[in-house]
Design an enzyme around this catalytic site. Structure first.
Site, PDB file in Angstrom:
ATOM      1  N   ILE A  29       0.763  -1.046   0.055  1.00 41.15           N
ATOM      2  CA  ILE A  29       0.077   0.074  -0.011  1.00 41.15           C
ATOM      3  C   ILE A  29       0.775   1.365  -0.117  1.00 41.15           C
ATOM      4  CG2 ILE A  29      -2.000  -1.007   1.123  1.00 41.15           C
ATOM      5  CD1 ILE A  29      -1.022   0.048   3.677  1.00 41.15           C
ATOM      6  N   SER A  35      12.727   3.923   3.004  1.00 32.31           N
ATOM      7  CA  SER A  35      13.165   2.863   4.064  1.00 32.31           C
ATOM      8  C   SER A  35      12.518   1.469   3.503  1.00 32.31           C
ATOM      9  CB  SER A  35      12.946   3.278   5.396  1.00 32.31           C
ATOM     10  OG  SER A  35      11.439   3.358   5.260  1.00 32.31           O
ATOM     11  N   ASP A  94      11.331  14.304  11.140  1.00 39.20           N
ATOM     12  CA  ASP A  94      10.842  14.077  10.022  1.00 39.20           C
ATOM     13  C   ASP A  94       9.364  14.485   9.725  1.00 39.20           C
ATOM     14  OD1 ASP A  94      11.263  13.734   7.324  1.00 39.20           O
ATOM     15  OD2 ASP A  94      10.995  11.384   7.214  1.00 39.20           O
TER      16      ASP A  94
END
Length: 997
Positions: free
Chosen positions: A694, A699, A820
């Protein structure tokens, strides 16, 4: 070295001779602090005394000698480091404020004891941790103590019962635990006690607090109070402000509260109070504000509640109250604000309702009130908001309301009103929201509507309005939504509609409108919804519709339209598209020539050749063909079954082979769980299929896993690099995995994504966390589904994610910096609740900031100072979150070719300066929320300030976002205006405590 030592000695000797002892103590304090803004640059050792230094005040010495330092006030200067204990050695220091800085140590008892003369101590809005100092009561003159907005934890010390002179104690918004301390009742001189918003263990409100005879303000909001309000509280004769909101109190409001004869404000909202409202409130001779909303109160409104002689505001909304409004309301003289919505009240309003008091705001919606709207409801001419929706009011709209020139918002939806709307009522000059939908109103829309120059929302659907839409409607330059569906309107659309540059929604379906569709609509740059279905429009569809940049809803069905479908319509990103049941002909544009749009063109025989499924099915096939057809069907079905079985067999073999090649031997996996699990790692491994992917990022990949118990989880797979690849990259992947596991594994918060468990096997690592059905904010906001996110949802997303980040910064020990923060790392659940995710770059912060070896984060979200200092602290997260807020308000990406060499922050600032705020707000948003959007936009700009020190803490951001919607948090606090008390609440500086001004 030997040559500089004598010089240094001489310099120190000269300094000690030039500066007195108090100045030397101040310089020692300065050396222990980090002063990034050089706020203390004028603390010059060459001055003989420090009395002219920033924040330092002096008074004459008692012996007639040199002036002595009496006050040090250094709030909001960006100072950080431990508490500067040398200040407490100043012998005559009586006032010390270091509020709204970044002091980040514990507060040892020994650091405060030397303060012999201290009477005022304010350390609020810092980052202090650990237990409260037990030695504070040993300061003999201390009368004011504010430690709000820190991270103090543990119980309130027993020694706090021994302050000899304390008058104000504020410990708001810390991490204090244990039961609410009853021993504070020993502080006989206490006038203000504010312990709000601490995670105390469930405990009752101590009856002993009634012994605080001098108490004027008692705020215990969000203190986990349970049980009933003790009747003894009614003995607090000097109390003017009582706030017990956001607890779990139950039972009735004690009648003894009527004994609070000096009470100005009583707030009991957002609890679980039940039972009737007691009589006796008329005894509160100074009561101006009473709020018992959002409880479970039942029974009638007491007659004598309106006999409190100074009552100005009454809030009893969201309860189970029944019966009528008492006739005693006519005896009020000061009532300006009454909110009774969402109850079970009934009966007519008193005939003289509003005649004798200066009513400004009334909301009695969602009840069963009946009868006519009182003609004198605006008799004093001050009414601004009239909200009577979802009741049983009948009769006509009173003529005097047409003279109510101060009205700004009128909502009379879903009643039984009839007759014609008064002519002057259409043209009220300050009304921006007029909602008359769901009644039996008749007559036409008056040309007098041109006077409603401020009108933004005109909602009159589901009535019996007739006649043409007047040309004068084109004068409403602020009109955003015009909904008049399900009426009896006739005639053509006036050409003046095309000049409405702010128009965002136009819904006129199910009328008898005729003529051609409007042209010259280049001004409709903000139009997102156009519904003209079920009318008698003729002519062709204008190609200009395809040039409207944000149009997502287009319904022209069931008209008499002719001609072809303009190819320009392919430019639109449509969620709803319907041209069915017209007389259209010709080719269908290629983008629409698919089964996806088949229902959009039904009932247009002239389009048959372009899309065969729109044609009528042929008839007359003979029976002899039927057997042959069935034979072909049987052959096809058998072939399909064989084919599917073969594919399934091949797929299973391929998957087994792939898993073996990847080394995914189930027996060699290690599982670490952080919650009680209802599944095993084997189920997770079986779902790691490319069909279940999905999301994909730098990463790794994210899979959707549907488990045997019906539960759905998300699985993030992080693969280490192969041996041929860079070892640093390999280590980076390991670090990201460890960071995410370490961070998420110990966090429990409703706005942080939940990590169920993690799995390890060689260089393959899996993270299993809760599944978020609506994906990431970035994907949804910047796709063609962005229209699903209306302003209330976007506001909720901003608040949810702010609370998650606030938890990381202020409630985790040590604090956690995400590093982040971006819209793609904010995930949305099925109800669009937001949760912060992806902690692969997260770091814990100890003392000060931490330097990183490389820039981490995402383009467009990185704080300016981070790019060149590589220093990590919570201010960089706050900048990134500010960019997310700007995304929510503008709908723009953080970086976009449209901005040129600018990013979103610079584009917003430049555009607002050159063109105004209207040019940065997302045109898909409803302009009726403009005030809220502007306030949130300002918060985003504050978070993205170039200087880190100017960015508010995340705890402060949460509070500012709550203030955007005052009805949810802060509208019930008092404020003096022109010598009168009114329910406006604001915050002074960065204080967590509201002020009565």
């Amino acid at each position: 070295m030997l040559t500089t030592t004598p010089l240094l000695f001489l310099l120190l000797l000269h300094t000690s001779l030039a500066l007195n002892q108090e100045g030397l103590l101040l310089l020692r304090a300065k050396r222990g602090l980090d002063d990034p803004l050089n706020s203390l640059s004028d603390w010059d050792p060459r001055d003989p005394t420090p009395c002219n230094w920033t924040g330092v005040s002096c008074r004459p010495s008692s012996g007639g000698g040199t002036a002595t330092v009496s006050a040090v006030s250094l709030p909001s200067l960006g100072l950080s480091g431990p508490f500067p204990s040398p200040l407490c050695h100043l012998p005559n220091l009586s006032f010390l404020s270091l509020a709204s800085n970044s002091l980040n140590s514990s507060l040892p008892s020994s650091s405060l004891l030397p303060c012999p003369s201290l009477s005022h101590l304010d350390l609020s809005q810092n980052l202090l941790v650990g237990p409260l100092p037990t030695s504070l009561p040993l300061l003999p003159f201390l009368s004011y103590l504010d430690l709000s907005g820190n991270n103090f934890s543990g119980d309130i010390p027993l020694s706090f019962a021994t302050f000899p002179r304390l008058q104000t104690l504020s410990l708001v918004a810390n991490l204090l635990s244990g039961p609410l301390p009853h021993f504070l009742s020993n502080l006989s001189s206490l006038q203000v006690l504010n312990l709000s918003y601490n995670p105390f263990s469930p405990s009752p409100l101590p009856p002993s607090f009634a012994e605080l005879a001098s108490l004027r303000v008692l705020w215990l909001a969000g203190c986990n109070l349970v049980g009933r309000i003790p009747p003894a509280i009614g003995r607090l004769a000097n109390l003017i402000d009582l706030d017990l909101s956001s607890n779990s109190l139950d039972g009735p409001i004690p009648a003894s509260l009527a004994g609070l004869s000096s009470a100005v404000q009583i707030e009991l909202y957002s609890n679980s109070l039940s039972g009737p409202i007691p009589a006796g409130l008329s005894n509160l001779t100074n009561l101006r504000f009473f709020d018992a909303s959002m409880n479970q109160l039942s029974g009638p409104i007491p007659d004598d509640i309106f006999l409190a002689p100074k009552l100005e505001n009454l809030n009893l909304y969201e309860n189970n109250l029944t019966g009528p409004i008492p006739s005693t309301i006519s005896r009020c003289r000061n009532l300006g604000d009454i909110r009774l919505f969402s109850n079970r009240l009934s009966g007519p309003l008193p005939a003289d309702f509003g005649k004798n008091f200066p009513l400004v705001f009334i909301d009695i919606s969602d009840n069963s009130f009946s009868g006519e709207i009182p003609a004198g409801i605006c008799a004093q001419g001050k009414l601004e908001e009239l909200l009577l929706l979802d009741n049983l009011f009948s009769g006509s709209i009173p003529d005097p309301l047409g003279r109510c020139r101060m009205l700004t918002r009128v909502r009379l939806k879903n009643n039984r009103l009839s007759g014609e709307v008064p002519n002057a009522f259409w043209g009220l000059p300050h009304v921006y929201f007029l909602e008359l939908a769901g009644n039996f109103l008749s007559g036409g829309i008056s040309p007098a509507i041109s006077g409603a120059s401020n009108l933004s929302q005109l909602l009159i659907s589901d009535n019996q309005f007739s006649g043409p839409i007047p040309v004068e409607i084109g004068a409403l330059s602020n009109l955003y939504a015009f909904s008049a569906a399900n009426n009896r309107l006739t005639g053509p659309l006036p050409a003046s509609l095309g000049s409405l540059a702010q128009l965002g929604e136009l819904d006129l379906h199910n009328n008898s409108l005729s003529g051609e569709l409007p042209t010259g609509i280049q001004s409709w740059r903000k139009l997102s919804q156009l519904n003209l279905a079920d009318n008698d429009f003729t002519g062709e569809i204008s190609p200009e519709l395809g040039d409207l940049p944000v149009l997502t809803y287009l319904d022209l069905s069931r008209n008499v339209l002719t001609g072809g479908i303009p190819t320009q319509l392919q430019n639109l990103k449509l969620n709803q598209f319907n041209l069915s049941n017209n007389h259209l002909s010709g080719a269908i544009p290629p983008l629409f020539a698919s089964n996806t749009y088949i229902n959009s063109f039904l009932g247009n025989p002239g389009l048959c050749k372009a899309l065969t499924k729109l044609c009528p099915s042929p008839h007359g096939a003979t029976d002899r063909h039927h057997g042959f057809v069935w034979l072909l069907r049987a052959i096809f079905i058998l072939s399909s079954v064989i084919f599917v079985a073969g594919v399934a067999w091949f797929y299973r073999k391929y998957r087994d082979h792939k898993k073996a090649a990847l080394g995914m031997d189930k027996s060699k996996w290690t599982l670490t769980s952080f919650h009680k699990l209802g599944f095993s790692e084997y189920e997770i491994l079986d779902c790691l299929d490319e069909d279940n992917v999905i999301a994909s990022g730098a990463s790794g990949k994210v899979y959707k896993a549907v488990l045997s118990n019906g539960e759905i989880v998300a699985v993030k797979k992080l693969w280490g690099m192969s041996k041929k690849e860079n070892d640093d990259m390999d280590q980076s992947a390991d670090d990201g995995f460890e960071a995410e596991v370490t961070t998420l594994g110990k966090i429990r918060h409703k706005n942080i994504v939940k990590l169920w468990c993690c799995c390890n096997h060689k260089d393959c690592k899996l993270l299993v966390y809760e599944y978020m059905p609506n994906g990431s904010l970035g994907d949804l906001l910047h796709s063609n589904k962005g229209g699903l996110l209306d302003w209330p949802i976007r506001y909720k997303i901003a608040l949810d994610s702010a609370e998650g980040l606030s938890y990381l910064h202020h409630d985790c020990m040590p604090p956690i910096v995400h590093r982040d923060v971006k819209s793609n790392n904010i995930l949305l659940d099925g109800e669009f609740g937001a949760k912060v995710a992806d902690f692969g770059l997260a770091r814990t912060i100890g003392k000060g900031s931490k330097s990183m070896s490389a820039i981490a984060g995402s383009c467009g979200y990185i704080a300016p100072e981070y790019a060149y200092t590589l220093r990590v602290n919570e201010k960089s997260d706050i900048y990134s979150f500010g960019v997310v807020i700007l995304e929510l308000v503008t709908g723009k990406l953080p970086v976009d070719p449209e901005f040129g060499d600018k990013d979103l922050v610079k584009w917003v600032c430049t555009t607002m300066e050159q063109k105004g705020v209207d040019h940065v707000i997302d045109p898909k948003l409803n302009i009726c929320f403009k005030d809220e959007m502007c306030k949130v936009l300002n918060i985003g700009l504050l978070c993205t300030s170039y200087l880190p020190i100017n960015r508010p803490s995340m705890r402060r951001v949460v509070k500012m976002l709550l203030e955007v919607r005052p009805e949810e948090k802060t509208r019930h606090k008092p404020e003096m205006k022109d010598g009168k008390l009114s329910p406006c609440y604001y915050y002074e500086g960065n204080s967590d405590q509201g002020s009565i001004v």
